[in-house]
Design a protein around this motif. Structure first.
Motif, PDB file in Angstrom:
ATOM      1  N   ASN A   1      45.532 -74.974  66.855  1.00 24.10           N
ATOM      2  CA  ASN A   1      46.659 -74.616  67.730  1.00 24.10           C
ATOM      3  C   ASN A   1      47.940 -74.491  66.925  1.00 24.10           C
ATOM      4  OD1 ASN A   1      47.892 -77.325  67.478  1.00 24.10           O
ATOM      5  ND2 ASN A   1      46.115 -77.989  68.688  1.00 24.10           N
ATOM      6  N   ARG A   2      49.008 -74.192  67.642  1.00 26.67           N
ATOM      7  CA  ARG A   2      50.338 -74.056  67.034  1.00 26.67           C
ATOM      8  C   ARG A   2      51.274 -75.151  67.557  1.00 26.67           C
ATOM      9  NH1 ARG A   2      51.148 -71.462  62.865  1.00 26.67           N
ATOM     10  NH2 ARG A   2      53.126 -70.576  63.527  1.00 26.67           N
ATOM     11  N   ASN A   3      50.723 -76.315  67.873  1.00 26.65           N
ATOM     12  CA  ASN A   3      51.509 -77.383  68.486  1.00 26.65           C
ATOM     13  C   ASN A   3      52.663 -77.849  67.596  1.00 26.65           C
ATOM     14  OD1 ASN A   3      49.721 -77.209  70.590  1.00 26.65           O
ATOM     15  ND2 ASN A   3      48.828 -79.241  70.335  1.00 26.65           N
ATOM     16  N   HIS A   4      52.555 -77.633  66.287  1.00 26.69           N
ATOM     17  CA  HIS A   4      53.647 -78.035  65.391  1.00 26.69           C
ATOM     18  C   HIS A   4      54.884 -77.137  65.563  1.00 26.69           C
ATOM     19  CE1 HIS A   4      51.527 -74.844  63.265  1.00 26.69           C
ATOM     20  NE2 HIS A   4      52.600 -74.660  62.511  1.00 26.69           N
ATOM     21  N   LYS A   5      54.733 -76.026  66.283  1.00 27.96           N
ATOM     22  CA  LYS A   5      55.859 -75.107  66.498  1.00 27.96           C
ATOM     23  C   LYS A   5      56.568 -75.340  67.826  1.00 27.96           C
ATOM     24  CE  LYS A   5      55.877 -72.584  62.796  1.00 27.96           C
ATOM     25  NZ  LYS A   5      57.054 -72.591  61.910  1.00 27.96           N
ATOM     26  N   GLY A   6      56.045 -76.250  68.629  1.00 30.35           N
ATOM     27  CA  GLY A   6      56.665 -76.525  69.922  1.00 30.35           C
ATOM     28  C   GLY A   6      55.628 -77.024  70.908  1.00 30.35           C
ATOM     29  N   PRO A   7      56.087 -77.447  72.076  1.00 29.76           N
ATOM     30  CA  PRO A   7      55.170 -78.044  73.039  1.00 29.76           C
ATOM     31  C   PRO A   7      54.267 -77.018  73.710  1.00 29.76           C
ATOM     32  CG  PRO A   7      57.360 -77.862  73.986  1.00 29.76           C
ATOM     33  CD  PRO A   7      57.476 -77.424  72.558  1.00 29.76           C
ATOM     34  N   TRP A   8      53.157 -77.516  74.206  1.00 25.80           N
ATOM     35  CA  TRP A   8      52.308 -76.760  75.127  1.00 25.80           C
ATOM     36  C   TRP A   8      52.300 -77.530  76.434  1.00 25.80           C
ATOM     37  CZ3 TRP A   8      46.525 -76.690  76.239  1.00 25.80           C
ATOM     38  CH2 TRP A   8      46.206 -75.569  77.005  1.00 25.80           C
ATOM     39  N   GLY A   9      52.858 -76.900  77.450  1.00 27.90           N
ATOM     40  CA  GLY A   9      52.973 -77.535  78.747  1.00 27.90           C
ATOM     41  C   GLY A   9      54.411 -77.932  79.024  1.00 27.90           C
ATOM     42  N   PRO A  10      54.731 -78.151  80.312  1.00 24.47           N
ATOM     43  CA  PRO A  10      53.799 -78.006  81.420  1.00 24.47           C
ATOM     44  C   PRO A  10      53.297 -76.561  81.544  1.00 24.47           C
ATOM     45  CG  PRO A  10      56.035 -78.201  82.245  1.00 24.47           C
ATOM     46  CD  PRO A  10      56.099 -78.470  80.777  1.00 24.47           C
ATOM     47  N   VAL A  11      52.071 -76.426  82.025  1.00 26.98           N
ATOM     48  CA  VAL A  11      51.478 -75.101  82.191  1.00 26.98           C
ATOM     49  C   VAL A  11      51.625 -74.646  83.637  1.00 26.98           C
ATOM     50  CG1 VAL A  11      49.874 -75.159  80.252  1.00 26.98           C
ATOM     51  CG2 VAL A  11      49.198 -76.188  82.432  1.00 26.98           C
ATOM     52  N   HIS A  12      51.780 -73.338  83.798  1.00 36.02           N
ATOM     53  CA  HIS A  12      52.043 -72.789  85.133  1.00 36.02           C
ATOM     54  C   HIS A  12      51.129 -71.640  85.508  1.00 36.02           C
ATOM     55  CE1 HIS A  12      55.599 -75.300  85.395  1.00 36.02           C
ATOM     56  NE2 HIS A  12      56.033 -74.807  84.262  1.00 36.02           N
ATOM     57  N   GLY A  13      50.355 -71.103  84.559  1.00 39.53           N
ATOM     58  CA  GLY A  13      49.529 -69.962  84.905  1.00 39.53           C
ATOM     59  C   GLY A  13      48.631 -69.515  83.772  1.00 39.53           C
ATOM     60  N   VAL A  14      47.995 -68.373  84.017  1.00 41.59           N
ATOM     61  CA  VAL A  14      47.046 -67.773  83.090  1.00 41.59           C
ATOM     62  C   VAL A  14      47.531 -66.365  82.760  1.00 41.59           C
ATOM     63  CG1 VAL A  14      44.649 -67.052  82.746  1.00 41.59           C
ATOM     64  CG2 VAL A  14      45.154 -69.046  84.186  1.00 41.59           C
TER      65      VAL A  14
ATOM     66  N   GLY B   1      30.788 -62.573  77.489  1.00 43.11           N
ATOM     67  CA  GLY B   1      30.826 -63.873  76.831  1.00 43.11           C
ATOM     68  C   GLY B   1      32.257 -64.303  76.554  1.00 43.11           C
ATOM     69  N   VAL B   2      32.497 -65.603  76.623  1.00 45.78           N
ATOM     70  CA  VAL B   2      33.820 -66.164  76.327  1.00 45.78           C
ATOM     71  C   VAL B   2      33.715 -66.973  75.041  1.00 45.78           C
ATOM     72  CG1 VAL B   2      35.702 -67.629  77.149  1.00 45.78           C
ATOM     73  CG2 VAL B   2      34.389 -66.261  78.787  1.00 45.78           C
ATOM     74  N   HIS B   3      34.558 -66.634  74.070  1.00 40.49           N
ATOM     75  CA  HIS B   3      34.558 -67.289  72.763  1.00 40.49           C
ATOM     76  C   HIS B   3      35.830 -68.129  72.651  1.00 40.49           C
ATOM     77  CE1 HIS B   3      31.298 -64.615  71.198  1.00 40.49           C
ATOM     78  NE2 HIS B   3      31.754 -63.883  72.204  1.00 40.49           N
ATOM     79  N   LEU B   4      35.670 -69.442  72.590  1.00 39.43           N
ATOM     80  CA  LEU B   4      36.825 -70.339  72.500  1.00 39.43           C
ATOM     81  C   LEU B   4      37.275 -70.431  71.047  1.00 39.43           C
ATOM     82  CD1 LEU B   4      35.732 -73.161  74.960  1.00 39.43           C
ATOM     83  CD2 LEU B   4      37.009 -71.044  75.418  1.00 39.43           C
ATOM     84  N   VAL B   5      38.546 -70.063  70.808  1.00 37.59           N
ATOM     85  CA  VAL B   5      39.057 -69.996  69.432  1.00 37.59           C
ATOM     86  C   VAL B   5      40.201 -70.960  69.161  1.00 37.59           C
ATOM     87  CG1 VAL B   5      38.324 -67.598  69.118  1.00 37.59           C
ATOM     88  CG2 VAL B   5      40.637 -68.074  69.980  1.00 37.59           C
ATOM     89  N   GLY B   6      40.768 -71.558  70.188  1.00 40.17           N
ATOM     90  CA  GLY B   6      41.875 -72.476  70.000  1.00 40.17           C
ATOM     91  C   GLY B   6      42.160 -73.229  71.278  1.00 40.17           C
ATOM     92  N   TYR B   7      42.890 -74.326  71.133  1.00 41.45           N
ATOM     93  CA  TYR B   7      43.298 -75.067  72.323  1.00 41.45           C
ATOM     94  C   TYR B   7      44.588 -75.800  72.031  1.00 41.45           C
ATOM     95  CZ  TYR B   7      42.748 -76.707  76.970  1.00 41.45           C
ATOM     96  OH  TYR B   7      42.953 -76.899  78.318  1.00 41.45           O
ATOM     97  N   GLY B   8      45.573 -75.561  72.867  1.00 44.06           N
ATOM     98  CA  GLY B   8      46.928 -76.044  72.652  1.00 44.06           C
ATOM     99  C   GLY B   8      47.854 -74.842  72.648  1.00 44.06           C
ATOM    100  N   ARG B   9      48.981 -74.990  72.015  1.00 47.64           N
ATOM    101  CA  ARG B   9      49.919 -73.868  71.942  1.00 47.64           C
ATOM    102  C   ARG B   9      49.297 -72.734  71.119  1.00 47.64           C
ATOM    103  NH1 ARG B   9      55.545 -73.390  72.574  1.00 47.64           N
ATOM    104  NH2 ARG B   9      56.462 -71.732  71.320  1.00 47.64           N
ATOM    105  N   ALA B  10      49.342 -71.522  71.654  1.00 48.00           N
ATOM    106  CA  ALA B  10      48.763 -70.359  70.979  1.00 48.00           C
ATOM    107  C   ALA B  10      49.771 -69.213  70.979  1.00 48.00           C
ATOM    108  CB  ALA B  10      47.472 -69.921  71.681  1.00 48.00           C
TER     109      ALA B  10
END
Length: 196
Positions: free
Chosen positions: A31-44, A82-91
């Motif tokens: 993820n890119r969490n070192h660049k800023g927060p992820w959340g609160p989340v509001h949508g897709v 198919g769904v390929h998961l490539v990251g989780y957190g700030r993207a």
């Protein structure tokens, strides 16, 4: 306002919605969490990739490219569904967009036109990149459209959101055209049906 679900809950939500999921590398901690927060989340947010070929598409979305490091989304939705998961957190997927659009998403109301880029979308949205050239001619197979609806519905179901919490990149950031080849209104109709 919602805290992002755990990576495990995200995976479970997708599989419980009937999706075929591939876990790519250490996606849970990429993820890119070192660049800023992820959340609160509001949508897709839904995107198209402007790529062809699932393997290359997944690699680009995981690693990014010069000037835009990966991950470029949380999941890549391939032509075959198919769904390929490539990251989780700030993207790096949403970028700056319109604060009025975000307010409408939070309120689950009709979206205003996006005419500003003043709000951090990478913090607020789950992102799915969908394998397509984005030229308006590359087809969207039914398996892929169904998977997009299921993936978005999975997130909405977990958070108790409706289909109004799902937007296209073109509805968020001025100048963006993705996803091109279907309308977000038609996709929200699919998501509504999936959530029933």
């Amino acid at each position: 306002m919602a805290s992002p679900m755990s990576a495990g809950d995200f995976l479970a939500a997708l599989t419980n919605e009937g999706l075929r999921v591939t876990q790519v590398g250490d996606w849970r901690h990429h993820n890119r969490n070192h660049k800023g927060p992820w959340g609160p989340v509001h949508g897709v947010m839904i995107h198209h990739t402007v790529t062809s070929g699932t393997e290359e598409t997944v690699e680009i979305c995981r690693d990014g490219f010069e000037g835009l490091p990966g991950p470029l989304c949380h999941g890549v939705i391939a032509k075959d569904g198919g769904v390929h998961l490539v990251g989780y957190g700030r993207a790096n997927h949403a970028g700056l967009g319109d604060d009025d659009v975000l307010r409408a998403v939070i309120a689950e109301k009709a979206l205003p036109s996006d005419n500003e880029a003043n709000t951090d979308g990478n913090r607020a949205f789950y992102g799915f990149e969908c394998e397509n050239l984005g030229d308006g001619e590359d087809p969207w197979p039914e398996a892929q459209l169904d998977a997009i609806a299921r993936a978005a519905a999975a997130v909405c179901r977990h958070h108790g959101w409706t289909e109004r919490s799902v937007i296209g990149h073109l509805e968020w950031q001025p100048g963006k055209v993705d996803p091109r080849g279907f309308t977000m209104a038609s996709m929200r109709d699919r998501i509504h049906e999936q959530l029933k």
